[in-house]
Design an enzyme around this catalytic site. Structure first.
Site, PDB file in Angstrom:
ATOM      1  CD  GLU A 273      -2.607  -1.191   2.681  1.00 40.21           C
ATOM      2  OE1 GLU A 273      -2.285  -0.407   3.590  1.00 40.21           O
ATOM      3  OE2 GLU A 273      -3.531  -2.011   2.800  1.00 40.21           O
ATOM      4  N   PRO A 274       1.704   1.462  -0.991  1.00 44.78           N
ATOM      5  CG  PRO A 274       2.830   1.522  -3.050  1.00 44.78           C
ATOM      6  CD  PRO A 274       1.924   0.650  -2.203  1.00 44.78           C
ATOM      7  N   GLY A 275       1.886   4.995  -0.660  1.00 49.75           N
ATOM      8  CA  GLY A 275       1.187   6.247  -0.966  1.00 49.75           C
ATOM      9  C   GLY A 275       2.201   7.320  -1.311  1.00 49.75           C
ATOM     10  NE  ARG A 276       5.415  10.080   3.497  1.00 51.99           N
ATOM     11  CZ  ARG A 276       4.868  10.952   4.347  1.00 51.99           C
ATOM     12  NH1 ARG A 276       5.010  12.246   4.129  1.00 51.99           N
ATOM     13  NH2 ARG A 276       4.204  10.543   5.407  1.00 51.99           N
ATOM     14  NE  ARG A 312       3.458  15.802   4.802  1.00 54.43           N
ATOM     15  CZ  ARG A 312       4.736  15.746   5.107  1.00 54.43           C
ATOM     16  NH1 ARG A 312       5.573  16.629   4.587  1.00 54.43           N
ATOM     17  NH2 ARG A 312       5.194  14.810   5.891  1.00 54.43           N
ATOM     18  CE1 TYR A 316       1.112  14.835  10.643  1.00 52.62           C
ATOM     19  CE2 TYR A 316       1.470  15.725   8.452  1.00 52.62           C
ATOM     20  CZ  TYR A 316       0.700  15.007   9.335  1.00 52.62           C
ATOM     21  OH  TYR A 316      -0.485  14.457   8.903  1.00 52.62           O
ATOM     22  CB  CYS A 344      -5.120  35.342  11.400  1.00 50.43           C
ATOM     23  SG  CYS A 344      -5.595  36.419  10.057  1.00 50.43           S
ATOM     24  CE1 TYR A 373      -1.157  10.425   3.335  1.00 51.50           C
ATOM     25  CE2 TYR A 373       1.194  10.298   2.887  1.00 51.50           C
ATOM     26  CZ  TYR A 373      -0.018   9.678   3.110  1.00 51.50           C
ATOM     27  OH  TYR A 373      -0.100   8.315   3.109  1.00 51.50           O
TER      28      TYR A 373
HETATM   29  N1  LLP Z   1      -1.653   1.895   4.517  1.00 51.70           N
HETATM   30  C1  LLP Z   1      -2.197   2.362   5.659  1.00 51.70           C
HETATM   31  C2  LLP Z   1      -3.026   1.464   6.453  1.00 51.70           C
HETATM   32  C3  LLP Z   1      -1.964   3.689   6.068  1.00 51.70           C
HETATM   33  O1  LLP Z   1      -2.494   4.137   7.206  1.00 51.70           O
HETATM   34  C4  LLP Z   1      -1.149   4.534   5.268  1.00 51.70           C
HETATM   35  C5  LLP Z   1      -0.899   5.915   5.660  1.00 51.70           C
HETATM   36  C6  LLP Z   1      -0.617   4.007   4.071  1.00 51.70           C
HETATM   37  C7  LLP Z   1      -0.876   2.686   3.728  1.00 51.70           C
HETATM   38  C8  LLP Z   1       0.244   4.819   3.159  1.00 51.70           C
HETATM   39  O2  LLP Z   1       1.419   5.187   3.778  1.00 51.70           O
HETATM   40  P1  LLP Z   1       2.572   5.907   2.937  1.00 51.70           P
HETATM   41  O3  LLP Z   1       3.138   4.912   1.967  1.00 51.70           O
HETATM   42  O4  LLP Z   1       1.990   7.055   2.242  1.00 51.70           O
HETATM   43  O5  LLP Z   1       3.567   6.314   3.972  1.00 51.70           O
HETATM   44  N2  LLP Z   1      -0.467  12.952   6.632  1.00 51.70           N
HETATM   45  C9  LLP Z   1       0.805  12.365   7.012  1.00 51.70           C
HETATM   46  C10 LLP Z   1       0.899  10.904   6.609  1.00 51.70           C
HETATM   47  C11 LLP Z   1      -0.225  10.054   7.138  1.00 51.70           C
HETATM   48  C12 LLP Z   1      -0.124   8.604   6.733  1.00 51.70           C
HETATM   49  C13 LLP Z   1      -1.349   7.848   7.106  1.00 51.70           C
HETATM   50  N3  LLP Z   1      -1.373   6.461   6.717  1.00 51.70           N
HETATM   51  C14 LLP Z   1       1.931  13.200   6.424  1.00 51.70           C
HETATM   52  O6  LLP Z   1       1.658  14.209   5.781  1.00 51.70           O
HETATM   53  O7  LLP Z   1       3.107  12.889   6.620  1.00 51.70           O
END
Ligand code: LLP
Length: 431
Positions: A273-276, A312, A316, A344, A373
């Site tokens: 499950e890659p996102g970032r 962000r 963070y 503000c 994100y």
């Molecule tokens: N799978 C699950 C169950 C997750 O909770 C997440 C992210 C991912 C996959 C994807 O993770 P990634 O590959 O993107 O790291 N808003 C925060 C990041 C929150 C991540 C939440 N879960 C930021 O801006 O750093």
């Protein structure tokens, strides 16, 4: 490789100068590179070729239709965490058979939507959730394919707000409760246990937490199999970090090799499950300097993007590189400035004491690594307009999310009857 580079003295997204887009779209705006998305996906997929893995892009990182569609056209499935994301995935053309529904608080209505769509699996995070899913599925005469998310209690060594794999985090079923959970799952109507899921956090910059978590997962798989459960699918979550500044995250191939070493021998189908990693460095936020304000102790570069566009740094303390769109001379002196938005509150700060070449009102800046994100976490705080989004491909670009006008935002409110006829006249425009 970056797809945002200086060419002829101007920052370009692939072959398109950001300044040209700014002229048409106005600022601030997000800009995504189709080639960067493609390269990131292909690098990830190539590292896992030869392993039985389905790549389910974590939509929460960036759920613009154009982004999802770019990735699904390359073969990506989707990891969704709400009915809204489920609908976005389906609308963009992700096959239901490649959609995983995760999230710690799915409602019965969301479960029903997932079941009706025929998704691949639900990742269930608690026993109350499992029982609700059983009732919803049984009432519809369906079987829900389920992985139980187990919390491996390992430290991901990342920011506390995005760490998810420690026992004190709200996520998943406690490791020690896994056997009882699987026993109950096997007996519940409408539930078809498929395997185990885990996700220990986001923006991980080392492999050791993964090794620890995967090792626990492998042990648990063996235990559960000995208990008589057919564990055939393992969801390894996402979390692999990217370079925003000085980070040196693990190479994808080393991560893939670790998976092969620790998880491979179990003979399971894998979900990733890659996102970032897929979108983070495929996008930037372009903003214009409104004022440069010289203080006695600080100089402030006040830009037209704000924490509502990109939260962000405020949330963070995240670092985003910030570069002028017009390439500075190679010998240009830098000075330390605070780069802030117009909202503000003091949290509306993109960078503190950041060395920057000289900039003046009207100049454009690129806030880098804003593909994940970023737009998705935007708001209309201070009644600022949602940020438009643009996608570039080669020498072309298209607006993939337009900036609405103020009326569209204000019209979302409505007055109760008792406030309509107060005798106070209302005006729609400022002209
Ligand atoms: N799978 C699950 C169950 C997750 O909770 C997440 C992210 C991912 C996959 C994807 O993770 P990634 O590959 O993107 O790291 N808003 C925060 C990041 C929150 C991540 C939440 N879960 C930021 O801006 O750093």
């Amino acid at each position: 490789m970056s797809f945002f580079t200086y060419q002829d003295g101007q920052m370009q997204a692939e072959g398109v100068p950001l300044a040209r887009i700014a002229e048409q779209v106005g600022t601030p705006f997000y800009c995504y590179s189709s080639a960067a998305l493609t390269a990131a996906y292909q690098a990830f997929a190539a590292a896992f070729s030869g392993q039985p893995a389905t790549i389910c892009y974590a939509l929460k990182a960036n759920s613009n239709q154009a982004v999802i569609r770019t990735l699904t056209a390359l073969g990506a499935g989707a990891d969704v965490v709400s009915e809204g994301e489920l609908r976005r995935a389906l609308r963009a053309g992700v096959p239901a058979s490649k959609i995983v529904f995760a999230g710690v608080g799915k409602t019965a209505a969301e479960m029903a939507a997932g079941l009706d769509a025929g998704i691949l699996q639900f990742n269930v995070e608690s026993m109350p959730e499992l029982r609700t899913l059983s009732a919803v599925a049984a009432a519809r005469g369906r079987n829900a394919s389920v992985s139980l998310r187990i919390n491996p209690d390992v430290d991901a060594n990342t920011h506390a707000k995005i760490s998810t794999g420690k026992a004190e985090n709200k996520f998943g079923i406690e490791f020690g409760a896994a056997r009882a959970a699987f026993a109950e799952a096997a007996a519940l109507p409408g539930i078809e246990p498929a395997g185990i899921a885990l996700h220990i956090g986001s923006q991980l910059t080392g492999l050791e937490p993964y090794r620890a978590a995967f090792t626990r997962m492998a042990e648990l798989t063996a235990t559960l199999r000995a208990d008589g459960h057919a564990i055939r699918r393992l969801d390894l979550g996402g979390g692999l970090g990217i370079t925003y500044g000085e980070e040196r995250p693990p190479a994808i191939r080393d991560y893939a090799a670790l998976v092969k070493e620790v998880i491979g021998p179990l003979g399971c189908d894998l979900i990733l499950e890659p996102g970032r990693l897929l979108t983070g460095n495929a996008g930037v936020l372009v903003t214009r300097v409104i004022y440069v304000k010289e203080g006695t102790s600080r100089s402030f570069v006040i830009v037209d993007a704000a924490m509502n566009d990109l939260i962000r740094p405020a949330l963070y303390d995240a670092y985003h590189a910030i570069l002028p769109v017009a390439e500075p001379a190679s010998d240009a002196a830098t000075r330390r400035v605070d780069i802030v938005g117009p909202v503000c509150e003091s949290a509306d700060t993109f960078a503190t004491q950041r060395p920057l070449p000289p900039v003046a009102a009207g100049d454009l800046l690129t806030i880098c690594s804003a593909g994940a994100y970023s737009a998705v976490m935007g708001s209309t705080y201070n009644t600022r307009l949602p940020t438009p989004e643009v996608m570039v491909r080669g020498g072309d670009y298209a607006i993939v999310k337009a900036r609405p006008d103020y009326d569209a935002i204000i019209d979302q409110d409505s007055l109760p009857d008792w406030l309509v006829d107060t005798g106070v006249s209302r005006s729609r425009g400022v002209a």
